[in-house]
Structure formats: structure tokens, C-alpha cells
Design an enzyme around this catalytic site. Structure first.
Site, PDB file in Angstrom:
ATOM      1  CG  PHE A 200      -2.005  -1.139   1.004  1.00 59.94           C
ATOM      2  CD1 PHE A 200      -2.644  -1.348  -0.209  1.00 59.94           C
ATOM      3  CD2 PHE A 200      -2.292  -1.997   2.044  1.00 59.94           C
ATOM      4  CE1 PHE A 200      -3.555  -2.377  -0.383  1.00 59.94           C
ATOM      5  CE2 PHE A 200      -3.212  -3.028   1.894  1.00 59.94           C
ATOM      6  CZ  PHE A 200      -3.846  -3.216   0.672  1.00 59.94           C
ATOM      7  CG  ASP A 201       4.473   2.560   2.298  1.00 62.14           C
ATOM      8  OD1 ASP A 201       3.946   3.654   2.527  1.00 62.14           O
ATOM      9  OD2 ASP A 201       5.089   1.917   3.167  1.00 62.14           O
ATOM     10  CB  VAL A 202       4.092  -0.061  -3.917  1.00 63.66           C
ATOM     11  CG1 VAL A 202       4.188  -0.070  -5.438  1.00 63.66           C
ATOM     12  CG2 VAL A 202       5.419  -0.510  -3.302  1.00 63.66           C
TER      13      VAL A 202
END
Length: 434
Positions: A200-202
Site C-alpha cells: 500500500f506504500d507502493v
């Protein structure tokens, strides 16, 4: 991950001796050559650290944007995230920081704060991932930025927004947990599982890159920038696509199915003679080809398995027959045979094998970033442009590597303007002209 004001530690500019593996910095931050690519001429002041923001700005740098990476004297946290490492440099840091220029600033220092403000005057985009409220004391909050630099695109990345979730740390694993992702990941009889990467960072980084491109395009029409707010949880809920929509549209609450798909069958790994083979059947024609090649053509006409809906209802009856047939050959043998029949399938590979497999398909996944002995192998930019390809002129910088060259560029720009302008101006237009 989001940052607090305390994360910008007090300290001097000096980051130590120049790393001999890195080329000597030259004057203007675009030290190698005039940038090329679809974003050539766009200047990005990148005050973000760790993953979501740096991944976003690296993609934009690959496309020709000039990205000035502003770090506190302690540097980006990921510089210390070891193992693994390459020649003592964290590969986590290397993964998301190529084509950038490192400037070391302590925002608590008055001179450094003025430099930060001057950089924003020169920039088209300001990216940061401070905790909500963390930039107010420096006059770099969204309201002040919009008033002082109205043409600037300001991107804020938080973990859980600026209201009820403002105090929650922005760690990807927390977003995986509260979004519901982990509840649908893992064995049905086991514990919820995290993904093997900070996904979810990506995804948030990708969303930020898309938002920046949209805001820059709109600015060409309006002449005005805007504030873009992103958070890991919103990106997670968007990234869960059919799972979250299934709930909000019809009240369906999905559950863990291991490696099975909630709507498709067979769709997942099945044991072959030596190891597992992934089989992905998306329609009835593919199922017919699969069972014909397995020597079970009668299954395609069986009312229990003839349609996708029927196969989903009768998984327990179908699976043993597929497993028994697949046990007659190795995963590679079935991969070759089923691929030839147009049946989607693949072996399950390790990261090393996955990179090599991509290379075998002619995708050229590895690119050398930088030049000469200092070049670093990294993963290719994911988009192939027919006319304006991504480029990789500069390896991830050592801490403060470009500090003096960025300051020299700002000084030259200040001399040309006669002062540090209040806003950057649109590309090709004088500052202040809309």
C-alpha cells in the site's frame, strides 16, 4: 511512513567525505546532461522519505523530472535498513532513489529553512510525508504554501488522513491490517497474513504520481497549483477493488480463501509431480481446453463444472480430479503443454527466478543506473515510451552528495531574478505570470 518534525534532527550540513564511488557533483543539479523524457523541465522538491513518496518521485525522475531529495542530517531512514545491502548501501534505499539529487537541510535552522523556501520557489511540485500538522511551525503547511506559492502542486502523504486518523503512524502493515487486506489473505484455517512487500506504500506512491500528472496538466489550463492529499488507507481501500466494492455495493464480506479466488475456479496453485503450478481459468473455453489436455474432456460437459458459477459451487468435487491428473507430470512439463493449448498457467518462482524469467521473455528487467564503476543495477521503469523513454543517468545519491551544486543553482537563479521569487512561474513563463 509519515514523519514528525522531530524526525528532522538538528545538525550541520557536512555529511562527511565524498563517496569515491559517486561522480563528483557539478554545478546545476541536473549534473549529467539536459534532462530528457516527458517530464523534462519539471522540478520536484521531494521532502518525503521511506517508500510511498520516494517511489512516486523516482518514477517521475525516470521520466525526466529534476528531483531534489531533501533530507535531514540523519538522512532517509531507509539508508539504515540493512540487510540486504550493496557495498554497504541499503538496497531498500537504492530501490526508490535513483535519478535524484541529495540536499541536506535542518528545517529548525533559520538559514536552512530559507533555503527550503527558496527551493519551493523554484519548484513545480512539493512532495512531503510529514505527520499532520508537522510542517505548520515551519510555514510549510498546505494553507501557507497555497498562499505563498499559488502555482505549486503540493502533495501530502499521510497514513490515515488528517482527521480521526491524524495520530496514527503511517506504517504500511497497519494499513494492511485495518483495510481488511489481511483478513482476505492467508489460509482459511490459519492466521491473517501480510503481503510480502509494503504494497500500500507502493500503491499510494503510484496514486501520488498519477495525481501529480493530473494537477500539472490542469495547471497548464488554470495557471494555479493545488494541494493533493493522499493516505495509505484510502489507497488500500481503492487497491482492494473487487473486494471492497463487493462489500459497499451488495454487503458481501469476503473471507480468506488461501490461494483460491472468490469468483473464479480453478484459479490458483495446484500440486504437480515436483512442485506447484498456477492455473488461471477465466472462462469456460479455457476450462474446456484445460481438461481436454489433462485427459478429462468429459468434465467440460458435466453440469457441475460446465460454467464458472457451477465450478465455484462444486470446487470440492472438481479439485481432486485436477490434482490427480496434474500429478502425472512436472510443473515445467505442464507449463509447456498447457501454454501450447492457450491455458493460462505458470510455475511459482523465487524472486531470483522471476527476474531471470522476465529476462528470458525479452523484457530486460534490469537496468544500470549511473555510469562507470559507480553504476548500480536496478529494476527498469515499468512504462515503455515509444518516443521519450525513461532514462537512468544518476545512481541513488549519497547523503548530501549534491548539496553544494543545488545551492549553487539556487544562487544562480536568485541572481537572475534579482531575489528569491515568491512562486516558481509556469514552465516557459516568468515567475508570477499566469
Amino acid at each position: 511512513m509519515t514523519l514528525s518534525a522531530e524526525d528532522i534532527e538538528a545538525g550541520a550540513h557536512d555529511s562527511g567525505q565524498h563517496d569515491p564511488r559517486q561522480p563528483e557533483p557539478s554545478s546545476w543539479p541536473m549534473s549529467q546532461s539536459t534532462p530528457t523524457g516527458p517530464l523534462a523541465g519539471v522540478v520536484i522538491a521531494d521532502f518525503s522519505r521511506v517508500l510511498a513518496g520516494p517511489y512516486c518521485t523516482m518514477l517521475l525522475a525516470d521520466m525526466g523530472a529534476t528531483v531534489i531529495k531533501v533530507e535531514g542530517p540523519g538522512g532517509d531512514d531507509t539508508r539504515q535498513w540493512i540487510p540486504p545491502h550493496r557495498d554497504g548501501v541499503s538496497t531498500y534505499y537504492l530501490a526508490v532513489n535513483r535519478n535524484k539529487h541529495s540536499l541536506v537541510l535542518d528545517l529548525k535552522d533559520a538559514e536552512d529553512l530559507r533555503t527550503a523556501q527558496e527551493l519551493l520557489s523554484a519548484a513545480d511540485v512539493f512532495v512531503e510525508n510529514f505527520k499532520p500538522g508537522g510542517l505548520e511551525k515551519f510555514g510549510l503547511d498546505a494553507e501557507t504554501v497555497a498562499r505563498r506559492w499559488p502555482e505549486l502542486v503540493h502533495v501530502s502523504i499521510t497514513g490515515f488522513g488528517t482527521e480521526g486518523g491524524r495520530t496514527m503512524p503511517g506504517y504500511d502493515l497497519l494499513a494492511q491490517g485495518v483495510s481488511g487486506f489481511m483478513s482476505v489473505t492467508g489460509d482459511p484455517e490459519g492466521s491473517p497474513q501480510r503481503a510480502g512487500v509494503a504494497m500500500f506504500d507502493v500503491i499510494t506512491g503510484l496514486h501520488a504520481a498519477v495525481g501529480i500528472l493530473g494537477a500539472l496538466r490542469e495547471r497548464e489550463v488554470s495557471g494555479v497549483g493545488q494541494h493533493l492529499a493522499l493516505d495509505l488507507l484510502s489507497s488500500a481501500l481503492s487497491g482492494l477493488v473487487n473486494q471492497t466494492t463487493g462489500y459497499v455495493a451488495c454487503g458481501n464480506v469476503p473471507r480468506r480463501l488461501g490461494n483460491d479466488h472468490p469468483s473464479l475456479y480453478p484459479y490458483g496453485p495446484f500440486p504437480a509431480k515436483d512442485r506447484e503450478l498456477i492455473v488461471c481459468i477465466g472462462n469456460d473455453r479455457q476450462f474446456s481446453r484445460l481438461v481436454s489436455r489433462l485427459g478429462l474432456p468429459e468434465l467440460a460437459a458435466d453440469p457441475r463444472f460446465a460454467t464458472m458459477e457451477a465450478r465455484n459451487r462444486h470446487r470440492d468435487e472438481l479439485r481432486p480430479q485436477l490434482v490427480k491428473a496434474l500429478a502425472e507430470g512436472t510443473a515445467q512439463e505442464w507449463f509447456d503443454a498447457l501454454q501450447a493449448e492457450g491455458v493460462p498457467c505458470s510455475p511459482i518462482l523465487g524472486i531470483d527466478e522471476g527476474v531471470e524469467f522476465a529476462a528470458s521473455l525479452g523484457l530486460e528487467p534490469v537496468v544500470e543506473t549511473g555510469r562507470g564503476d559507480a553504476a548500480v543495477p536496478t529494476i527498469r521503469h515499468p512504462v515503455s515510451y515509444s518516443r521519450t523513454p525513461a532514462s537512468y543517468p544518476k545512481q541513488p545519491p549519497t547523503l548530501g552528495e549534491d548539496h553544494e551544486s543545488v545551492l549553487a543553482w539556487l544562487a544562480e537563479r536568485r541572481e537572475q531574478h534579482g531575489h528569491a521569487p515568491e512562486n516558481p512561474g509556469l514552465p516557459g513563463k516568468p515567475a508570477g505570470e499566469s
